[in-house]
Design an enzyme around this catalytic site. Sequence first.
Site, mmCIF file in Angstrom:
data_model
loop_
_atom_site.group_PDB
_atom_site.id
_atom_site.type_symbol
_atom_site.label_atom_id
_atom_site.label_comp_id
_atom_site.label_asym_id
_atom_site.label_seq_id
_atom_site.Cartn_x
_atom_site.Cartn_y
_atom_site.Cartn_z
ATOM 1 N N SER A 1 -67.779 1.471 76.857
ATOM 2 C CA SER A 1 -66.443 0.929 76.591
ATOM 3 C C SER A 1 -65.961 -0.041 77.663
ATOM 4 C CB SER A 1 -65.436 2.087 76.474
ATOM 5 O OG SER A 1 -65.364 2.795 77.702
ATOM 6 N N LYS B 1 -57.135 7.255 76.536
ATOM 7 C CA LYS B 1 -57.123 6.008 77.299
ATOM 8 C C LYS B 1 -55.738 5.365 77.294
ATOM 9 C CE LYS B 1 -62.009 4.968 76.452
ATOM 10 N NZ LYS B 1 -62.979 4.067 75.803
#
Length: 810
Positions: free
Chosen positions: A685, A728
């Site tokens: 990511s 996140k």
Amino acid sequence: MEEKRKEQETPVTMPMLALRGLVLFPNMVLHFEVGREKSMSALNQAMKNDQKIFLVAQKDVKVEDPGEKDLFRVGVVAKIRQILKAQGSTLRVLVEGDYRAKMLRLNDAGNYLEATVESYPLKTPRYPRTALCDALMRTVKDMFEEYCYLTPKMPREMIVNALSSEDPVYLGEYITANIPLNVEEKQRILEESVIVKRLETLAGILENENNILSLEKDIYDKVKDQIDQNQRDYFLREQMRVISEELGETDNPIEEADEYMAKIDKLALPEESDQKLRQEVERLSRVPGNSQEAAVIRTYLDTCIELPWNTATKEKADVARAKRILDADHYGLAKVKERILELVAVRKLAPDIKGQIICLVGPPGVGKTSVAKSIARALGRNYTRISLGGVRDESDIRGHRKTYVGSMPGRIINALKLAGSKNPLILLDEIDKLGNDFRGDPSSALLEVLDSEQNSAFRDHYIEIPFDLSDVLFVTTANNLDAIPDPLRDRMEVIELSSYTREEKFQIAKKYLTPKQAKRHGLSARTFKLTDDAIYALTDFYTREAGVRTLERTVASLCRKAAKQIVAGEHKKVTISGKNITEYLGPHKFRPEMVEPKNEIGLVNGLAWTSVGGEMLQIEVAILDGSGKVELTGQLGDVMKESAHAAISYIRSRAASLHIEPDFYKTKDIHIHIPEGAIPKDGPSAGVTMCTAVASALSGAPVRYDVAMTGEITLRGRVLPIGGLKEKTMAAYRAGIKTVVIPKENEPDLAEIDPVVASHIQFVPADQIDTVLKTALISAYESRCVPPELAAAPRVKAGEISAPQEAITQ
């Protein structure tokens, strides 16, 4: 004779006596006892007149003073033949039935009953007896003969009288009067006036009685055989007991075996299991009591008998009650609570539903174990926990075979024994920490336990007989879903518990943790107070975690320090606020996780997912004169290294449109660094973050400080989806980020974002890296470096739709 016929045809009034449980037929003799005052008075009145009395059965034998509605209408006029005084105040009467009569009305003459009756003769046929009548007589005789066979105590003369009779009226009345039938059946035959129908009714009654008597005889024969076998076993066991005493053996295996047999009888097990345990008991009775084999058999039998084979708790499927319990035990966790309430509602409508296995996945300290306890309390089930962390042996799940020394049942069977019921809630804790080695794979052993199609006959290696696990509600917990094997994960419904926000931690500490710890440490509201700003200071400056475990320990530390001051006499009440909290806990351990309000070149805010929640991951890039070397530091894993090389290759392919020197890969060295180098980092990511940082460093364009991003990149510049978006974005919210760039394919995940986070952050869906660069780099760079054909990157709130895309499914 003529006078008698006229008497029967003319209604007459005579004393009446109500029979309880008896029915008299014409030309039959009946003995019975009379104890009621009105009945005795009716007998005396009849003896004064012509000794005639009307006898009729009453419908309910419990009625002491029957009225007209309590009596049948059809009875018999009888002649009193004898009256004797019995014991006490009762009379014993002998009567003979004269003719059938019907009661027209009932008169209460004061101290006795009298009735106006008229003769109620049978309907005799005008023609000779038919073949149907003969057939019915034969049928009745056959059935009566079978009845006598099934009832050996029938008098011989009564059987001869019935079978030798050729009168259908006499046959029907004689058999009915002399066999034990209930009053309703006898009265039905008495009231029937058609001879053929009377015989049909009697045949049906006899057939039913014969069926019942046949069943009784079969049952009696089986019981007799069983009793004979038990008596034989008892005799043999007594012989063995005497022999054992003569040999001087102190332990008596016979008595011990009898005790085990009695316990097995109470269990009422299926045939296979019952037979297996009885075989073990027989083995125990044949071996010396002090031998090692006897000890092994005793341990095995004790383990099997202690299992809750037929013990179950009553489930409380009350949605309102479950909601109160969950709200009282936990703050937030709306998704988890909703799923549990759905489970309770389904259990209410379909109590026999099977195969619901829930897996709670989330960082440590977010309340997975306590949620499982609340589910058990809400459903009214017993609760037990199995810790699977570090389990490497398959025998820990299935148990050891009895052939091994020190063998024991597996953890599943032990948990059932501890729970004390066959339908508990069993928590399989830390299922992602299972291991495997040469002794077997415990995760494979769990496949049968957690499969509703197989666990109805789960066989532990130790007990060797099937146990039904289909009534057990299994709840599992895990920190990392990827560590669970796919076949095992496929059997579970995953519910994710994300990290707590700052506000959620504040509410949990205020409503749950502080009162709980204050009570544990002997404090009350009059002696201890923790202000709101002190709780916020705890969450901001002293704890940095996804859950609230460290927060609870810190609150406990404050309670201990307050208790010490109160006992020492320094204070009567201790109040801890944000101003004096440093006096108790020392200087702040953490500074606020806020980004610096400054646009810098080559410094980009990335977002990463860890086992304890989300966190900010800043990536720094430095461009140096050199020969085109790429340096990667910060303990990067293979995936992140590949992402860095892919980002550089993409920038080389777009160098002209980005106004970067085309030969930078020959003349410049690129150093990519991620701070906190002692911590290993890896994951798919960080590609867009590295690409943005390298593009900024090569072009000299600053990056917006209030922008964070997550996503993977391909060589053609496509942005690939990622996981852990909720955690996140929560990390971005804590750091003060205003804009988060996410992969376009993750746009549906915005529906799961925390409402507090969604209201403070704008989300930019990106399917190409150009959208990321346009969003992250400052406007001066955008107008100079980004191709003019690119449209402005749309910014959306969580749950909104970015045109021209389709609506997000909520």
